[in-house]
Design an enzyme around this catalytic site. Structure first.
Site, PDB file in Angstrom:
ATOM      1  N   VAL A 219      10.463  37.354 -39.858  1.00  0.00           N
ATOM      2  CA  VAL A 219       9.131  37.880 -39.528  1.00  0.00           C
ATOM      3  C   VAL A 219       8.118  36.782 -39.854  1.00  0.00           C
ATOM      4  CG1 VAL A 219       7.425  39.671 -40.059  1.00  0.00           C
ATOM      5  CG2 VAL A 219       9.866  40.233 -40.022  1.00  0.00           C
TER       6      VAL A 219
ATOM      7  N   HIS B  50      10.742  41.868 -45.669  1.00  0.00           N
ATOM      8  CA  HIS B  50      11.677  42.779 -46.343  1.00  0.00           C
ATOM      9  C   HIS B  50      11.668  44.160 -45.664  1.00  0.00           C
ATOM     10  CE1 HIS B  50      10.680  40.024 -49.821  1.00  0.00           C
ATOM     11  NE2 HIS B  50      11.996  40.024 -49.867  1.00  0.00           N
TER      12      HIS B  50
ATOM     13  N   GLY C 291      17.977  38.592 -44.420  1.00  0.00           N
ATOM     14  CA  GLY C 291      17.074  37.932 -43.480  1.00  0.00           C
ATOM     15  C   GLY C 291      17.665  36.631 -42.945  1.00  0.00           C
TER      16      GLY C 291
END
Ligand code: PAF
Length: 284
Positions: free
Chosen positions: A180, A37, A151
């Site tokens: 990520v 995030h 994302g």
């Protein structure tokens, strides 16, 4: 960073910022913020002057088939707020369910993106993408941001949101941010905390399997069905219960053929109590 809980206050605060000529970015989240995030926030800061973050665990996208996923979704407001302050968010919108759905979740006007919402994750989570499309549309109307950031881990979601944006004519630039990963390759996700320490180690096999399938496709193998079924076998052997492992066209998630060059491999698999999703995009 200011926190607001009502739509009226949100509008007031956004309009004050806009009056000074600021370009506004929106980062919608369900909270329980992790490094993934915060990467969205970094991207938002690159594309705008002020970043609005929303935290709302949206009941509409969980559905009856979620088996209590909505109730057990981690709610960590104070820790999230602190992370947002440290990361330079400007305004936090933290509405109640009543504020978002005053007539109740059952009765809300819905946004449906046909086709793409009914495949892959839409099969095991019917109504999920209607819930996502609806809440994102509401946020877009409330904030009217210049840019919005999501994302790429939720690749199907990103395509649904791109279609909502284009087809409902929102003048908003939508950015996707690369996933990520933890050191072993596991994609960061709020649901990783449902994994035991041992499962967390094993979970990295999901990304390794995606990478191996990618290598086979890049090296020119043409039997896509064999690549998919080999991958499912590997995941089963590693203790996963795969829902799907599929090679698709990156732009519309239709099954890829050997002629396609812009590809995404998407996977969803259960490991213990956690439903994990991941994907890998590439050109060949
Ligand atoms: O990706 C999420 O966290 C959610 O689906 C979103 C986009 C915030 C909508 O509730």
């Amino acid at each position: 960073m200011q926190t607001v809980t009502t739509i009226a206050d949100l509008r007031r605060q956004v309009s004050l910022r806009r009056q000074s000529g600021a370009r506004i970015a929106l980062v919608p989240t369900m909270g329980n913020l992790h490094a993934g995030h915060l990467q969205l926030l970094e991207a938002a800061k690159q594309h705008a002057d002020r970043v609005v973050v929303s935290i709302f665990v949206n009941p509409l996208q969980f559905g009856d088939a979620s088996g209590g996923d909505f109730e057990r979704y981690p709610r960590t407001f104070e820790a999230d707020r602190q992370k947002l302050v440290e990361s330079g968010a400007d305004l936090l919108f933290f509405p109640s369910q009543e504020e978002m759905y005053p007539a109740g979740v059952e009765n809300v006007t819905r946004v449906e993106v046909p086709g793409i919402s009914d495949i892959l994750c839409g099969v095991s989570r019917p109504g999920h993408f209607v819930g996502v499309a609806t809440v994102v549309t509401k946020f877009f109307n409330m904030v009217q941001p210049d840019v919005a950031v999501f994302g790429e881990k939720d690749y199907q979601q990103l395509l649904v949101i791109r279609r909502v944006t284009a087809e409902l004519c929102f003048p908003i630039e939508v950015f996707g941010v690369p996933t990520v990963r933890e050191a072993g390759g596991l994609a960061m996700s709020s649901r990783n905390q449902y994994l035991s320490a041992e499962e967390r180690q094993r979970a990295a096999a999901l990304y390794r399997t995606l990478q191996a399938a990618k290598e086979r496709l890049i090296s020119g193998e043409g039997d896509i069905a064999a690549i998919e079924s080999d991958a499912e076998k590997i995941l089963n052997e590693a203790g996963f219960c795969p829902e799907y492992f599929t090679v698709c066209r990156a732009d519309d998630l239709q099954p890829a053929t050997v002629a396609d060059t812009a590809l995404v491999i998407l996977a969803a698999a259960w490991l213990g109590e956690a439903r994990l999703i991941d994907n890998i995009q590439f050109q060949r």
